[in-house]
Design an enzyme around this catalytic site. Structure first.
Site, short mmCIF file in Angstrom:
data_model
loop_
_atom_site.label_atom_id
_atom_site.label_comp_id
_atom_site.label_asym_id
_atom_site.label_seq_id
_atom_site.Cartn_x
_atom_site.Cartn_y
_atom_site.Cartn_z
N ASN A 95 -6.40 -2.73 1.85
CA ASN A 95 -6.35 -4.18 1.99
C ASN A 95 -7.77 -4.74 2.05
O ASN A 95 -8.65 -4.14 2.67
CB ASN A 95 -5.63 -4.57 3.29
CG ASN A 95 -4.13 -4.52 3.17
OD1 ASN A 95 -3.58 -4.51 2.07
ND2 ASN A 95 -3.44 -4.50 4.31
N ARG A 121 0.82 -1.22 0.00
CA ARG A 121 0.00 0.00 0.00
C ARG A 121 0.85 1.27 0.00
O ARG A 121 0.58 2.19 -0.79
CB ARG A 121 -0.96 -0.02 1.20
CG ARG A 121 -2.09 -1.05 1.08
CD ARG A 121 -2.92 -1.11 2.36
NE ARG A 121 -2.09 -1.51 3.50
CZ ARG A 121 -2.48 -1.41 4.76
NH1 ARG A 121 -3.68 -0.92 5.06
NH2 ARG A 121 -1.69 -1.81 5.74
#
Length: 776
Positions: free
Chosen positions: A51, A33
């Site tokens: 996520n 990320r």
């Protein structure tokens, strides 16, 4: 890797577009990320990344050219520890969103994300830990988004701090600022910690009384190791028992207390240079040692300070480098190699809990260096070696498990429970199979419970309901009994068939193939003990096309611990009554005179003397005849001695193991008689053991080639515990290649019984796709 890019056609010139990108694979816990955030903001794109239970989902908005650039980066240059299996991109409606952000993780849904193995400490974190001006100076729990604990601390998915054993450590202001800063290396690093808010060390004495905390605990433990004490150190996936590897008395005491008479201990070195000073370190082994997995690697030991009782009568040493900041700190302080062996009594699971350690390791450890970060599941060190210049795992655990293995023609919900020794369990998903970490031998109540717990853990983490339980065909294996208690339809897969299927599967192959399955013991459908098998796998079934000539094992399972019994059974099969007159041979000389009449009766009547075609027992017999080993204190010890004794080029010729057709015409047999005749003649002539061992290994490699020529299948699979033997495996690979065959061997999954679970699900899946349910 699968990926799909939208086609804009005439709309490709529009000012802005919005893509929804779903990335699957090992993409959580690797800094994915933050990586996406950096790449998106660098390009001035808007949107978010988060996520989910299926992986990482990105919605990103901007010009098609910039979006394509981001997709190209995801495809070609993801974070170093990421393993992408699929990228799906579809166009959605633009929302004129401003800025890019990391969104809150999404719970629920079908779990397709891959769990990440634990990662060795990176160089950047090590530099900070050793920098006196850094706030994490000497802190033994330093980590970042590219390194540190993962699988050992995960409770559930998606991978967020709240789903790990770090959930109890509230971030201090400084750590929170790093966690929230997109430009920081610890941006969304879930195990982030520092001395102010993270885990702390404590040193306890043998009675459990605390002695020191923090850095003073580590310094005191280091001094104790220098003084020759045994310290139980809580690491990443369990406890190590640590002592000075140079100190003969300390190592001997550890052996006595741990009840581990001769099995080698692993040794942790401070650096590659330190390993190189006493071991033969090839570039391939160096790369393996310094990888993010940091396994124990078996290397030829040349000379150095290590006391030989660390690995008695063994030319190789199991070495590893520090892989956590705690290990680095410990090695920085002691400054010499240390034994770092599993924290348990031999035969028991590795200890992970502080109170459990105090109870189970009482009487073994003098001191306990512990920390307050809970270990969620036990994960032992992985063990590897180099075969033909490539890594081969012998124990798949920390650093590798539970990374999935792609599987051709898989079906979700197949649960395999492995075998009896070196057990693992496995669960199939839509396109791959997740194999657990090494669980050990199911010989005790504790290991059987650990095996059952691992099944529950695997099913829960992946939120998959098994529909079939697959086990070994042996009726008495504890793993099979566990499978039968699950209340699922049960399928039994023959032991050696599973070995061959595992090797094919990890190489992303399917039948047809000729499987050479050589090991110590496996239940044969004919009721005998198999172990020297040649199996022809076809698209719709399998058959046994050749075997090792059987002989009897007087005393049955006692022969596993006493190679002299295997030798006696072999001699009796070769020479009958005359074998008992060969009293000068080492195995017969090792028996007391009153034992031999009893053993003779066993062999004559076939009572408590089962027939076996086991190659493992044939290796044992050879080692006993040469005088290397009459009793074994651990599995494979005699064969290891024989392998270690062999030297290249000292034998004039390889021993002959001719292939003979059996009367029924359906199967052939490798006859060991000429090899035994030659071996005994060489012993009588005073030929050195190194030459006999060399002739033995090369003769068996040629025998594999002979069977391959006889069967006519080009793809030859080398599987089973005997192919942990590097000399045998490399000789077989060389012989097959030189004659135009395609040798296939294990790399990712052990050739021993640690690979059975993979083979069980692979064979079952292949047969299901062909409409067959009978797999044994």
């Amino acid at each position: 890797m699968k990926h799909a890019f939208p086609s804009f056609g005439e709309e490709a010139g529009i000012a802005a577009a919005r893509w929804r990108i779903t990335v699957r694979g090992t993409v959580q816990g690797v800094g994915f990320r933050p990586f996406v955030y950096h790449e998106a903001t660098t390009r001035g794109l808007a949107g978010w990344v988060k996520n989910t239970s299926t992986g990482v989902v990105i919605e990103v908005e901007g010009s098609p050219a910039l979006l394509s650039g981001l997709a190209d980066v995801l495809h070609h240059t993801p974070p170093s520890n990421a393993r992408i299996t699929a990228i799906d991109i579809r166009e959605v409606t633009p929302s004129d969103e401003a800025g890019f952000r990391i969104a809150k993780s999404e719970q629920g849904g079908c779990r397709r994300v891959n769990l990440l193995p634990d990662l060795a400490t990176c160089e950047a974190c090590l530099a900070e830990m050793r920098d006196p001006s850094n706030r994490r100076y000497r802190y033994p729990f330093i980590n970042c988004s590219g390194c540190g604990p993962r699988y050992s601390i995960i409770h559930g998915l998606p991978y967020d701090r709240a789903q790990t054993s770090m959930q109890h450590f509230a971030l201090c202001a400084a750590c929170r600022a790093e966690y929230d800063d997109p430009a920081n290396r610890r941006f969304h690093a879930e195990p982030i910690a520092c001395p102010a808010c993270g885990p702390r060390l404590t040193l306890h004495d043998a009675s459990g009384e605390p002695l020191e905390t923090g850095d003073m605990a580590l310094l005191a433990a280091s001094q104790a190791i220098r003084d020759g004490s045994i310290v139980a150190v809580k690491g990443l996936g369990g406890f190590h028992l640590v002592t000075d590897a140079r100190n003969e008395a300390a190592v001997a005491l550890l052996r006595t207390r741990k009840r581990r008479n001769e099995k080698p201990f692993a040794v942790m070195f401070q650096s590659l240079a330190a390993i190189r000073s006493c071991c033969d370190l090839t570039p391939a082994a160096e790369a393996l040692l310094s990888s993010s997995a940091r396994p124990v690697v078996l290397l030829p030991y040349l000379d150095g300070p290590i006391t030989r009782s660390v690995a008695p009568d063994n030319p190789r040493l199991g070495v590893l480098l520090p892989y956590t900041p705690l290990h680095h700190r410990l090695m920085d302080e002691v400054g010499f190699p240390i034994v770092a062996t599993s924290g348990n009594l031999s035969g028991e699971p590795i200890v992970i809990d502080d109170a459990e350690a105090q109870a189970r390791l009482a009487g073994i450890a003098d001191l306990f260096l512990v920390h307050d970060r809970p270990i969620v599941r036990p994960i032992d060190d992985s063990v590897a070696q180099v075969v033909c210049g490539e890594p081969q795992l012998l124990r798949r655990a920390r650093g590798y498990a539970p990374a999935p293995i792609p599987l051709v023609h898989t079906m979700a919900g197949l649960l395999a429970v492995g075998g009896q020794l070196k057990t693992t369990v496995a669960l199939t998903r839509e396109t791959d199979v997740v194999v657990s970490q090494h669980l050990g031998d199911l010989e005790t109540t504790a290991t059987r419970q650990a095996h059952a717990d691992a099944i529950d853990d695997l099913v829960r983490l992946h939120d998959l309901k098994p529909r079939v339980a697959i086990c070994d065909a042996h009726p008495d294996y504890a793993s099979r009994q566990t499978a039968e208690r699950l209340g699922l339809p049960t399928i039994a897969v023959q032991h050696h068939l599973a070995h061959v299927a595992a090797c094919l599967a990890e190489n992303d192959l399917t039948p047809p193939a000729l499987g050479v399955a050589w090991d110590g013991t496996g239940h044969g459908p004919d009721g005998t003990i198999w172990g020297g098998e040649f199996l022809l796998l076809k698209k719709h079934g399998w058959s046994r096309v050749a075997r090792l000539r059987p002989f009897r094992l007087p005393g049955g399972e006692a022969a596993i611990r006493e190679p002299r019994r295997a030798a006696l059974g072999l001699l009796y099969a070769a020479y009958g009554e005359r074998s008992f007159a060969m009293r000068k041979l080492p195995p017969l000389a090792a028996f007391a005179s009153e034992e031999l009449p009893i053993l003779r009766t066993m062999l004559e009547r076939g009572v408590n003397a089962p027939l076996t075609s086991s190659m493992g027992r044939l290796f044992d017999a050879c080692a006993a005849l040469v005088g290397l080993r009459q009793r074994s204190s651990f599995e494979g010890q005699a064969a290891m001695s024989l392998e270690g004794t062999a030297r290249d080029g000292v034998a004039a010729r390889p021993y002959a193991f001719p292939l003979k057709a059996l009367p029924d015409g359906d199967m052939a047999e490798l006859d060991w008689q000429p090899a035994i005749d030659a071996l005994l003649a060489d012993l009588h002539a005073g030929v050195e053991a190194a030459a006999i061992a060399d002739a033995w290994h090369r003769g068996l490699a040629h025998a594999i080639l002979d069977v391959a020529r006889h069967v006519g299948e080009q793809r030859v699979v080398l599987a089973g515990g005997c192919f942990q033997n590097v000399r045998l495996t490399e000789a077989a690979i060389g012989a097959l290649r030189s004659s135009g065959f395609e040798p296939i061997w294990h790399r990712q999954v052990p050739p021993n019984d640690g690979g059975l679970a993979l083979g069980q699900v692979a064979w079952t899946a292949w047969m299901e796709t062909r409409g067959k349910r009978s797999c044994a």
